[in-house]
Design a protein around this motif. Sequence first.
Motif, mmCIF file in Angstrom:
data_model
loop_
_atom_site.group_PDB
_atom_site.id
_atom_site.type_symbol
_atom_site.label_atom_id
_atom_site.label_comp_id
_atom_site.label_asym_id
_atom_site.label_seq_id
_atom_site.Cartn_x
_atom_site.Cartn_y
_atom_site.Cartn_z
ATOM 1 N N PRO A 13 30.689 33.789 35.749
ATOM 2 C CA PRO A 13 30.382 35.102 36.313
ATOM 3 C C PRO A 13 31.597 35.970 36.576
ATOM 4 O O PRO A 13 31.540 37.187 36.368
ATOM 5 N N VAL A 14 32.698 35.395 37.019
ATOM 6 C CA VAL A 14 33.869 36.211 37.328
ATOM 7 C C VAL A 14 34.369 36.927 36.073
ATOM 8 O O VAL A 14 34.613 38.138 36.081
ATOM 9 N N GLN A 15 34.494 36.182 34.975
ATOM 10 C CA GLN A 15 34.962 36.778 33.735
ATOM 11 C C GLN A 15 33.952 37.774 33.181
ATOM 12 O O GLN A 15 34.316 38.843 32.698
ATOM 13 N N ASP A 16 32.673 37.408 33.267
ATOM 14 C CA ASP A 16 31.638 38.302 32.731
ATOM 15 C C ASP A 16 31.584 39.629 33.494
ATOM 16 O O ASP A 16 31.428 40.699 32.899
ATOM 17 N N ILE A 17 31.689 39.564 34.821
ATOM 18 C CA ILE A 17 31.679 40.791 35.613
ATOM 19 C C ILE A 17 32.924 41.617 35.307
ATOM 20 O O ILE A 17 32.857 42.836 35.134
ATOM 21 N N ALA A 18 34.077 40.934 35.231
ATOM 22 C CA ALA A 18 35.330 41.636 34.921
ATOM 23 C C ALA A 18 35.262 42.297 33.548
ATOM 24 O O ALA A 18 35.725 43.428 33.363
ATOM 25 N N ASP A 19 34.664 41.593 32.568
ATOM 26 C CA ASP A 19 34.515 42.174 31.230
ATOM 27 C C ASP A 19 33.602 43.395 31.267
ATOM 28 O O ASP A 19 33.871 44.408 30.600
ATOM 29 N N GLY A 20 32.515 43.285 32.021
ATOM 30 C CA GLY A 20 31.608 44.422 32.135
ATOM 31 C C GLY A 20 32.271 45.614 32.802
ATOM 32 O O GLY A 20 32.092 46.763 32.375
ATOM 33 N N LEU A 21 33.072 45.357 33.822
ATOM 34 C CA LEU A 21 33.769 46.426 34.504
ATOM 35 C C LEU A 21 34.804 47.065 33.581
ATOM 36 O O LEU A 21 35.010 48.291 33.607
ATOM 37 N N ARG A 22 35.426 46.257 32.744
ATOM 38 C CA ARG A 22 36.404 46.790 31.783
ATOM 39 C C ARG A 22 35.719 47.713 30.778
ATOM 40 O O ARG A 22 36.230 48.787 30.447
ATOM 41 N N LEU A 23 34.542 47.297 30.292
ATOM 42 C CA LEU A 23 33.793 48.153 29.369
ATOM 43 C C LEU A 23 33.439 49.476 30.038
ATOM 44 O O LEU A 23 33.555 50.547 29.427
ATOM 45 N N VAL A 24 33.015 49.396 31.287
ATOM 46 C CA VAL A 24 32.654 50.609 32.014
ATOM 47 C C VAL A 24 33.851 51.541 32.131
ATOM 48 O O VAL A 24 33.761 52.743 31.867
ATOM 49 N N ARG A 25 34.994 50.986 32.531
ATOM 50 C CA ARG A 25 36.185 51.817 32.737
ATOM 51 C C ARG A 25 36.679 52.448 31.437
ATOM 52 O O ARG A 25 37.055 53.624 31.407
ATOM 53 N N GLN A 26 36.678 51.662 30.365
ATOM 54 C CA GLN A 26 37.267 52.138 29.121
ATOM 55 C C GLN A 26 36.328 53.018 28.307
ATOM 56 O O GLN A 26 36.772 53.991 27.685
ATOM 57 N N ALA A 27 35.038 52.676 28.301
ATOM 58 C CA ALA A 27 34.112 53.360 27.396
ATOM 59 C C ALA A 27 33.131 54.301 28.081
ATOM 60 O O ALA A 27 32.693 55.277 27.472
ATOM 61 N N LEU A 28 32.774 54.028 29.341
ATOM 62 C CA LEU A 28 31.704 54.801 29.980
ATOM 63 C C LEU A 28 32.201 55.812 30.995
ATOM 64 O O LEU A 28 31.670 56.927 31.066
ATOM 65 N N LEU A 29 33.191 55.455 31.794
ATOM 66 C CA LEU A 29 33.653 56.410 32.794
ATOM 67 C C LEU A 29 34.224 57.685 32.183
ATOM 68 O O LEU A 29 34.033 58.769 32.752
ATOM 69 N N PRO A 30 34.912 57.627 31.012
ATOM 70 C CA PRO A 30 35.337 58.893 30.413
ATOM 71 C C PRO A 30 34.162 59.815 30.085
ATOM 72 O O PRO A 30 34.283 61.041 30.162
ATOM 73 N N ILE A 31 33.014 59.223 29.720
ATOM 74 C CA ILE A 31 31.808 60.028 29.476
ATOM 75 C C ILE A 31 31.261 60.573 30.784
ATOM 76 O O ILE A 31 30.921 61.747 30.903
ATOM 77 N N TYR A 32 31.182 59.702 31.768
ATOM 78 C CA TYR A 32 30.625 60.086 33.083
ATOM 79 C C TYR A 32 31.432 61.202 33.727
ATOM 80 O O TYR A 32 30.878 62.094 34.375
ATOM 81 N N ARG A 33 32.737 61.199 33.518
ATOM 82 C CA ARG A 33 33.581 62.235 34.113
ATOM 83 C C ARG A 33 33.342 63.602 33.498
ATOM 84 O O ARG A 33 33.698 64.606 34.064
#
Length: 317
Positions: free
Chosen positions: A297-317
């Motif tokens: 779970p730790v790695q999976d959550i961290a990976d998901g958060l990385r995807l969010v930061r790199q690919a989704l937050l630029p869209i959300y902003r």
Amino acid sequence: MAVGSKLRFGVDLVTFFHPSFWGVESFAEIIEHARSQPRAFWDRILDSVQASGVTGVELTFSPFNWQDAIKTYGSIEAFAAELSRRGLELASGFFAELEAAGDFTEPGAQAALIEKAEKYADFIKACGSDIMVIGAPLRQTPGAQPVRFHDFDSARKIADFLNRLGAVLHANGVRLALHTEAHSIFASARDVDLMMLLTDPAYVHMCPDTAHIVVAGSDPIQVVDRHHERMIIAHWKDALGPMPADTPIDEHIHERHQPYFCGFGLGRVDWPAWARLLRDRGYEGWAILELDAAPDPVQDIADGLRLVRQALLPIYR
């Protein structure tokens, strides 16, 4: 815009319900470990949440529920302090009692549920949150006899209870959010539309779970867009696709769900469209990154958060 300035990321503790994470062979052994070594069990969970990079915690069923947390640390204040010293917050609490309540339309059953929810609400407020997520009753397996139709009349009875429960919680400073649990009466597009129509938006809100909506055979983007003003928290999760229409709905349904869930970006959820939807509708609040019973779970959550930061937050902003 810093991560978390509008969206705050957390995790539901069901993510830690996998035997491999605990070095055991079965779910029963996880429960036994939690009972025999509660402090070590809870400390490891909270340390793991901190290590994953998210800052919010959603409590769920035992051995991850609020009563277990109080019993382990001795008081509500002590549990809140354990969160705080790790830089964590209570994002929300999941109320799992409704699904197991049987015929909750009976007045005595409703009174008991409301009493339990009020006690839970006191805990949630004391820990600094104001959101209670609630699971809806399960549907009947298609073809089962005698047939129980989920029609307007049956939905109205459920909505009446949810309205009254939501009003009680509102008086206690907590908001009720109905979770889109697959194979419940609140997951497919039609069922979500019906329950949103029948409940009062002042007292009943929504916690969409993207993966569960996919598993139910609907499109989370379309469903949530129709009811975006009701969303006060969301579960971000991916799924491979809808489950067969004849899936048995019984005490094992949650285990049957698990093979259909997958890592972020590996399933059917259109994450860029999801980010655009939340941006365009002005959503601000908790995003719960959830993986049902993840082996790592730790790695999976961290990976998901990385995807969010790199690919989704630029869209959300």
